[in-house]
Design a protein around this motif. Structure first.
Motif, PDB file in Angstrom:
ATOM      1  N   LEU A 132       0.811  -1.213   0.000  1.00  0.00           N
ATOM      2  CA  LEU A 132       0.000   0.000   0.000  1.00  0.00           C
ATOM      3  C   LEU A 132       0.846   1.264   0.000  1.00  0.00           C
ATOM      4  CD1 LEU A 132      -2.858  -0.947   2.505  1.00  0.00           C
ATOM      5  CD2 LEU A 132      -2.980  -0.835   0.012  1.00  0.00           C
ATOM      6  N   SER A 133       2.012   1.181   0.620  1.00  0.00           N
ATOM      7  CA  SER A 133       2.852   2.370   0.706  1.00  0.00           C
ATOM      8  C   SER A 133       3.328   2.838  -0.665  1.00  0.00           C
ATOM      9  CB  SER A 133       4.064   2.104   1.601  1.00  0.00           C
ATOM     10  OG  SER A 133       4.928   1.139   1.009  1.00  0.00           O
ATOM     11  N   ASP A 134       3.308   1.929  -1.667  1.00  0.00           N
ATOM     12  CA  ASP A 134       3.792   2.293  -2.995  1.00  0.00           C
ATOM     13  C   ASP A 134       2.764   3.096  -3.790  1.00  0.00           C
ATOM     14  OD1 ASP A 134       6.158   0.965  -2.503  1.00  0.00           O
ATOM     15  OD2 ASP A 134       5.440  -0.923  -3.342  1.00  0.00           O
ATOM     16  N   PHE A 135       1.473   2.873  -3.528  1.00  0.00           N
ATOM     17  CA  PHE A 135       0.499   3.556  -4.378  1.00  0.00           C
ATOM     18  C   PHE A 135      -0.659   4.205  -3.628  1.00  0.00           C
ATOM     19  CE2 PHE A 135      -1.027  -0.809  -4.106  1.00  0.00           C
ATOM     20  CZ  PHE A 135      -2.381  -0.669  -3.877  1.00  0.00           C
ATOM     21  N   VAL A 136      -0.613   4.178  -2.281  1.00  0.00           N
ATOM     22  CA  VAL A 136      -1.705   4.804  -1.532  1.00  0.00           C
ATOM     23  C   VAL A 136      -1.174   5.823  -0.541  1.00  0.00           C
ATOM     24  CG1 VAL A 136      -3.677   4.437  -0.015  1.00  0.00           C
ATOM     25  CG2 VAL A 136      -3.140   2.751  -1.776  1.00  0.00           C
ATOM     26  N   ALA A 160       9.357  -7.033  -4.053  1.00  0.00           N
ATOM     27  CA  ALA A 160      10.624  -6.891  -3.329  1.00  0.00           C
ATOM     28  C   ALA A 160      11.823  -7.242  -4.192  1.00  0.00           C
ATOM     29  CB  ALA A 160      10.604  -7.766  -2.079  1.00  0.00           C
ATOM     30  N   PHE A 161      11.644  -8.137  -5.174  1.00  0.00           N
ATOM     31  CA  PHE A 161      12.758  -8.543  -6.024  1.00  0.00           C
ATOM     32  C   PHE A 161      13.065  -7.535  -7.122  1.00  0.00           C
ATOM     33  CE2 PHE A 161      12.185 -13.057  -4.598  1.00  0.00           C
ATOM     34  CZ  PHE A 161      13.488 -13.217  -4.141  1.00  0.00           C
ATOM     35  N   GLN A 162      12.232  -6.530  -7.273  1.00  0.00           N
ATOM     36  CA  GLN A 162      12.478  -5.540  -8.305  1.00  0.00           C
ATOM     37  C   GLN A 162      13.583  -4.569  -7.886  1.00  0.00           C
ATOM     38  OE1 GLN A 162       8.431  -3.995  -8.809  1.00  0.00           O
ATOM     39  NE2 GLN A 162       8.408  -4.905 -10.845  1.00  0.00           N
ATOM     40  N   SER A 163      14.429  -4.218  -8.833  1.00  0.00           N
ATOM     41  CA  SER A 163      15.506  -3.276  -8.527  1.00  0.00           C
ATOM     42  C   SER A 163      14.974  -1.868  -8.309  1.00  0.00           C
ATOM     43  CB  SER A 163      16.536  -3.269  -9.667  1.00  0.00           C
ATOM     44  OG  SER A 163      15.906  -2.932 -10.902  1.00  0.00           O
ATOM     45  N   THR A 164      13.915  -1.507  -9.048  1.00  0.00           N
ATOM     46  CA  THR A 164      13.286  -0.196  -8.898  1.00  0.00           C
ATOM     47  C   THR A 164      11.793  -0.391  -8.691  1.00  0.00           C
ATOM     48  OG1 THR A 164      14.917   0.825 -10.362  1.00  0.00           O
ATOM     49  CG2 THR A 164      12.886   2.052  -9.934  1.00  0.00           C
ATOM     50  N   THR A 165      11.291   0.073  -7.565  1.00  0.00           N
ATOM     51  CA  THR A 165       9.876  -0.106  -7.255  1.00  0.00           C
ATOM     52  C   THR A 165       9.077   1.078  -7.779  1.00  0.00           C
ATOM     53  OG1 THR A 165      10.446  -1.299  -5.235  1.00  0.00           O
ATOM     54  CG2 THR A 165       8.195  -0.483  -5.420  1.00  0.00           C
ATOM     55  N   PRO A 166       8.089   0.826  -8.630  1.00  0.00           N
ATOM     56  CA  PRO A 166       7.265   1.933  -9.135  1.00  0.00           C
ATOM     57  C   PRO A 166       6.354   2.473  -8.044  1.00  0.00           C
ATOM     58  CG  PRO A 166       6.379  -0.158  -9.883  1.00  0.00           C
ATOM     59  CD  PRO A 166       7.684  -0.463  -9.206  1.00  0.00           C
ATOM     60  N   VAL A 167       5.852   3.667  -8.263  1.00  0.00           N
ATOM     61  CA  VAL A 167       4.933   4.290  -7.314  1.00  0.00           C
ATOM     62  C   VAL A 167       3.717   4.808  -8.072  1.00  0.00           C
ATOM     63  CG1 VAL A 167       6.739   4.935  -5.669  1.00  0.00           C
ATOM     64  CG2 VAL A 167       6.133   6.503  -7.515  1.00  0.00           C
ATOM     65  N   GLY A 168       2.695   5.172  -7.321  1.00  0.00           N
ATOM     66  CA  GLY A 168       1.517   5.775  -7.917  1.00  0.00           C
ATOM     67  C   GLY A 168       0.716   4.812  -8.765  1.00  0.00           C
ATOM     68  N   ALA A 169       0.197   5.309  -9.894  1.00  0.00           N
ATOM     69  CA  ALA A 169      -0.684   4.527 -10.757  1.00  0.00           C
ATOM     70  C   ALA A 169       0.007   3.288 -11.306  1.00  0.00           C
ATOM     71  CB  ALA A 169      -1.188   5.400 -11.900  1.00  0.00           C
ATOM     72  N   ALA A 220       2.405   1.563  -9.880  1.00  0.00           N
ATOM     73  CA  ALA A 220       2.493   0.590  -8.784  1.00  0.00           C
ATOM     74  C   ALA A 220       1.151  -0.083  -8.542  1.00  0.00           C
ATOM     75  CB  ALA A 220       2.979   1.276  -7.512  1.00  0.00           C
ATOM     76  N   PHE A 221       0.065   0.680  -8.667  1.00  0.00           N
ATOM     77  CA  PHE A 221      -1.269   0.114  -8.511  1.00  0.00           C
ATOM     78  C   PHE A 221      -1.540  -0.967  -9.557  1.00  0.00           C
ATOM     79  CE2 PHE A 221      -5.621   0.461 -10.272  1.00  0.00           C
ATOM     80  CZ  PHE A 221      -6.297  -0.197  -9.249  1.00  0.00           C
ATOM     81  N   GLN A 222      -1.225  -0.691 -10.817  1.00  0.00           N
ATOM     82  CA  GLN A 222      -1.455  -1.657 -11.886  1.00  0.00           C
ATOM     83  C   GLN A 222      -0.598  -2.905 -11.686  1.00  0.00           C
ATOM     84  OE1 GLN A 222      -0.568   0.589 -15.405  1.00  0.00           O
ATOM     85  NE2 GLN A 222      -2.292   1.999 -15.147  1.00  0.00           N
ATOM     86  N   GLN A 223       0.651  -2.699 -11.311  1.00  0.00           N
ATOM     87  CA  GLN A 223       1.545  -3.831 -11.112  1.00  0.00           C
ATOM     88  C   GLN A 223       1.107  -4.680  -9.929  1.00  0.00           C
ATOM     89  OE1 GLN A 223       6.079  -3.575 -11.186  1.00  0.00           O
ATOM     90  NE2 GLN A 223       5.647  -3.695  -8.991  1.00  0.00           N
ATOM     91  N   THR A 224       0.768  -4.020  -8.825  1.00  0.00           N
ATOM     92  CA  THR A 224       0.346  -4.756  -7.634  1.00  0.00           C
ATOM     93  C   THR A 224      -0.929  -5.552  -7.900  1.00  0.00           C
ATOM     94  OG1 THR A 224       1.320  -3.074  -6.191  1.00  0.00           O
ATOM     95  CG2 THR A 224      -0.324  -4.537  -5.219  1.00  0.00           C
TER      96      THR A 224
END
Length: 406
Positions: free
Chosen positions: A196-200, A313-322, A324-328
């Motif tokens: 949740l911290s990545d996109f909320v 967690a295994f990603q080198s760069t964690t996306p954020v926002g929209a 990150a929502f789509q990926q999650t």
């Protein structure tokens, strides 16, 4: 004249005692080695301590945490061995055919586990007290705290293991589920909070959320809490406000008492389920038919969250926002599909679980719930992200991206 219901059978007690005696002997020898043995090897030189008596008191109280952790292990082993016959159909039929009520079978074996572990903890506490008494530094209070904390913790884990033994019909699955559920609360909370911290929430709001609610989820995973924080102890203060170096106090009675009450509740529920358990289901992953849907959907949801967390967690760069929502959401749906079909394989004891409209409808319902929940979090349907915290909840404001902090 009707006879009274018997809740104890001496023959069953003796049979179970002979069967489990190696476990009790090993547990007793282990405790005598690590606690009284540790006190025997301790160097009793008062000149090296502000108070040797206080040092010994603190040392024994630290074993309350060790005893509580080991209670989780012995609780699992005791329930698994005492009711191992529930995992085999032939043995289940044999016990069910005995002229003994099911209440007597359950209560007799349960009492055996409680009596033996309580006796072992008592012997360990008395042996420790005698060792200290012979050295001239008796610590009756600390030894009683060790006995009480270890025994109350065992009551919780033993009751929980009894419930799982009755519900789960496979010998290999039951310990695995026991371990998973003991850490499920803190694992799911940490994974959900991270996602949740990545996109909320954003990282700072996530920290506030975790600080405010983590204690509840950590307390629902007592083994993790014991390992990370231990059971609390504190110094004793004298009337003048100074610390008494000779005495320490155990402050974990409220928590271990709550654990013991929870264990009793688990044991009562296990008894009620055991009275109506279908013995022919021994060998099934879930032996209580009405709980199969609960296992299916809880396992699916848990797999979805953990799967999404691991991939993120295994990603080198964690996306954020929209993004990150789509990926999650994608990872959650993939994890749900994997967990759903794994659970179906366990329940049906077959890999042929991909056919049938009912199966796909169930998976679709789970995916729909996850999608709706994830979307509701993204758009803050509950108003958590837009909430303005009380002034008392704000410790500092971080404007580090502007080079400022107040």
């Amino acid at each position: 004249m009707t006879s009274k219901t018997s809740y104890f059978d001496a023959a069953i007690f003796k049979r179970s005692l002979r069967k489990t005696m190696p476990l009790w002997i090993c547990y007793l020898v282990f405790w005598l080695f690590i606690l009284p043995g540790d006190l025997i090897s301790f160097v009793y030189q008062p000149e090296y301590y502000d108070s040797l008596s206080g040092r010994l008191c603190e040392r024994i109280l630290n074993f309350c945490t060790v005893g509580s952790i080991l209670s989780a292990l012995i609780g699992l082993l005791a329930a698994w061995l005492l009711f191992s016959w529930l995992f085999r159909a032939n043995a289940s039929y044999f016990y069910a055919s005995l002229p003994v009520r099911r209440e007597a079978l359950f209560v007799t074996n349960t009492l055996l586990g409680l009596v033996m572990v309580t006796l072992i903890h008592l012997i360990t506490a008395l042996a420790s007290y005698l060792v200290l008494l012979l050295h001239g530094y008796p610590q009756l209070y600390a030894c009683l705290c060790f006995f009480g904390a270890s025994t109350l913790s065992f009551l919780c884990f033993f009751g929980f293991a009894l419930l799982l033994v009755v519900i789960i019909g496979q010998a290999a699955v039951m310990p695995a589920v026991y371990v998973i559920l003991n850490f499920a609360s803190v694992a799911l909370f940490s994974a959900t909070n991270s996602l949740l911290s990545d996109f909320v929430y954003g990282m700072e709001y996530a920290s506030w959320w975790e600080t405010r609610f983590s204690s509840v989820f950590y307390k629902l995973s007592p083994v993790f809490l014991f390992m990370m924080q231990g059971l609390p102890t504190s110094a004793v203060f004298l009337p003048d406000g100074s610390v008494d170096p000779a005495h320490y106090r155990f402050d974990g009675w409220g928590y271990v008492g709550a654990l013991a009450i929870a264990g009793l509740v688990f044991a009562v529920i296990a008894l009620l389920l055991f009275r109506r358990r279908e013995m022919e289901r021994s060998g099934d992953a879930i032996a209580v038919k009405s709980l199969r849907p609960v296992f299916l959907y809880c396992f699916t949801a848990g797999c979805a969250v953990i799967f999404a967390y691991i991939l993120t967690a295994f990603q080198s760069t964690t996306p954020v926002g929209a993004r990150a929502f789509q990926q999650t959401l994608l990872f959650l749906l993939l994890g749900a599909a994997i967990g759903y079909f794994l659970a179906q394989m366990l329940l049906k004891k077959s890999i042929a679980v991909f056919r049938g409209a009912k199966t796909w409808v169930g998976l679709g319902a789970v995916c729909l719930v996850l999608a709706l929940g994830c979307t509701a979090a993204r758009y803050d349907v509950l108003g958590l992200y837009a909430r303005v915290p009380d002034a008392s909840d704000v410790s500092y404001i971080d404007n580090s991206y502007l080079g400022q902090m107040t």
